[in-house]
Design an enzyme around this catalytic site. Structure first.
Site, PDB file in Angstrom:
ATOM      1  N   ASP A  53       3.954  -2.307   3.098  1.00 44.32           N
ATOM      2  CA  ASP A  53       5.038  -1.301   2.715  1.00 44.32           C
ATOM      3  C   ASP A  53       4.361  -0.077   2.482  1.00 44.32           C
ATOM      4  O   ASP A  53       5.272   1.135   2.311  1.00 44.32           O
ATOM      5  CB  ASP A  53       6.010  -1.618   1.530  1.00 44.32           C
ATOM      6  CG  ASP A  53       4.948  -2.036   0.147  1.00 44.32           C
ATOM      7  OD1 ASP A  53       3.613  -1.669   0.267  1.00 44.32           O
ATOM      8  OD2 ASP A  53       5.700  -2.422  -0.849  1.00 44.32           O
ATOM      9  N   SER A  54       3.237   0.333   2.732  1.00 48.04           N
ATOM     10  CA  SER A  54       2.482   1.437   2.796  1.00 48.04           C
ATOM     11  C   SER A  54       3.015   2.328   4.082  1.00 48.04           C
ATOM     12  O   SER A  54       2.815   3.382   4.241  1.00 48.04           O
ATOM     13  CB  SER A  54       0.868   1.405   2.998  1.00 48.04           C
ATOM     14  OG  SER A  54       0.848   0.328   3.862  1.00 48.04           O
ATOM     15  N   GLU A 124       4.256  -8.779  -4.671  1.00 52.68           N
ATOM     16  CA  GLU A 124       3.547  -8.369  -5.633  1.00 52.68           C
ATOM     17  C   GLU A 124       3.756  -8.871  -7.266  1.00 52.68           C
ATOM     18  O   GLU A 124       5.170  -8.933  -7.373  1.00 52.68           O
ATOM     19  CB  GLU A 124       3.532  -6.619  -5.914  1.00 52.68           C
ATOM     20  CG  GLU A 124       3.109  -5.890  -4.711  1.00 52.68           C
ATOM     21  CD  GLU A 124       3.225  -4.341  -4.510  1.00 52.68           C
ATOM     22  OE1 GLU A 124       3.385  -3.961  -5.854  1.00 52.68           O
ATOM     23  OE2 GLU A 124       2.866  -3.908  -3.867  1.00 52.68           O
ATOM     24  N   GLU A 191      -5.870  -5.556  -5.952  1.00 58.79           N
ATOM     25  CA  GLU A 191      -6.202  -4.163  -5.633  1.00 58.79           C
ATOM     26  C   GLU A 191      -6.711  -3.341  -6.672  1.00 58.79           C
ATOM     27  O   GLU A 191      -6.129  -3.313  -7.678  1.00 58.79           O
ATOM     28  CB  GLU A 191      -4.777  -3.448  -5.216  1.00 58.79           C
ATOM     29  CG  GLU A 191      -5.113  -1.902  -4.908  1.00 58.79           C
ATOM     30  CD  GLU A 191      -3.632  -1.646  -4.180  1.00 58.79           C
ATOM     31  OE1 GLU A 191      -3.879  -0.100  -3.762  1.00 58.79           O
ATOM     32  OE2 GLU A 191      -2.680  -2.268  -3.942  1.00 58.79           O
TER      33      GLU A 191
END
Length: 273
Positions: A53-54, A124, A191
């Protein structure tokens, strides 16, 4: 090295990724959002391609990953899958398409898999999305988890700083990693967390752990391809190693083209019909 070792493999699978962890072979992972880029990095021998989704940031210019929609993610994923012959393709389920509603989560995952042809999805969070993860897995869709700094929750955290430095958050992250494994996730992305914690997580679960800003002692690494190639240069965190300066190369090429057009040097007779 993995390219040569795995040159006879027609397609990377979750089973192969698990075997790579067991034998200590590091897993390489990069993002891609379009046909051309995906074809290049797949042919180079990458193990996993993440349709992240970056894309919201590097392709659409948004400040965060939140604005990108499920339809847009499916569009990017479909473009990537058409180019890929070897890599395992994972697609982010975007913000608002799985949190708090397991039925919607399942619908989103099925749409991605059916319409794009991708091989897995990524979500996430930990315990708070357990129901959605379980529901998706019950349909036979492979799920990759994502813990630590979770960009879809940026407004909750209020900063992109390193996560899980404090004992309580570190403990919860480790518990969430074990929970995701117990639910049936095939891998986890960590992350921007302390390297020592990432190492502990990788040693505490049997599934592959992929790091981004999580130190060297995990099972693989992932970077955003535009950052790694130096196409986007405003974003330069400590964990990013820039392997090329394509922005400078591309800028010079465009400037040379402009100069040749203005000077009537392009096209020449040999470039005309």
């Amino acid at each position: 090295m993995s390219v040569h070792q795995s040159s006879n493999i027609k397609r990377i699978t979750t089973h192969i990724l698990q075997e790579m962890k067991l034998r200590g072979e590091k897993i390489s992972m990069l993002t891609a959002y379009d046909f051309s880029m995906a074809g290049i990095i797949d042919a180079a021998g990458i193990d996993i391609i993440l349709v992240g989704d970056s894309a919201s940031n590097v392709m659409a210019g948004y400040e965060t990953t939140l604005p990108i929609t499920l339809d847009q993610m499916i569009y990017h994923a479909t473009s990537v899958v058409r180019a890929v012959k070897r890599a395992f393709v994972v697609v982010d389920i975007p913000f608002g398409s799985y949190q708090g509603n397991s039925s919607e989560a399942l619908r989103s995952a099925i749409r991605i898999m059916k319409e794009s042809g991708a091989h897995a999805i990524k979500v996430e969070g930990g315990a708070e999305i357990k129901e959605s993860v379980t529901r998706i897995l019950s349909a036979g869709v492979p799920v990759m988890g994502h813990l630590g700094l979770t960009p879809q929750s940026i407004y909750k955290f209020g900063t992109y700083t390193v996560r899980a430095r404090e004992e309580a958050e570190a403990k919860k992250l480790l518990e969430d990693a074990k929970l995701l494994e117990e639910c049936g996730c095939f891998a986890i992305v960590l992350e921007k967390i302390p390297a020592s914690l990432a190492k502990l997580v990788a040693e505490s679960v049997q599934i592959p752990v992929i790091g981004i800003g999580a130190g060297p002692d995990v099972d693989g690494q992932v970077l955003v391809v535009h950052d790694m190639l130096g196409i986007t240069q405003e974003f330069k965190p400590r964990f990013l190693r820039q392997y090329a300066d394509l922005r400078s190369i591309m800028t010079k090429a465009v400037q040379d083209y402009i100069d040749d057009v203005k000077a009537k040097e392009f096209p020449k007779d040999s470039e005309s019909y």
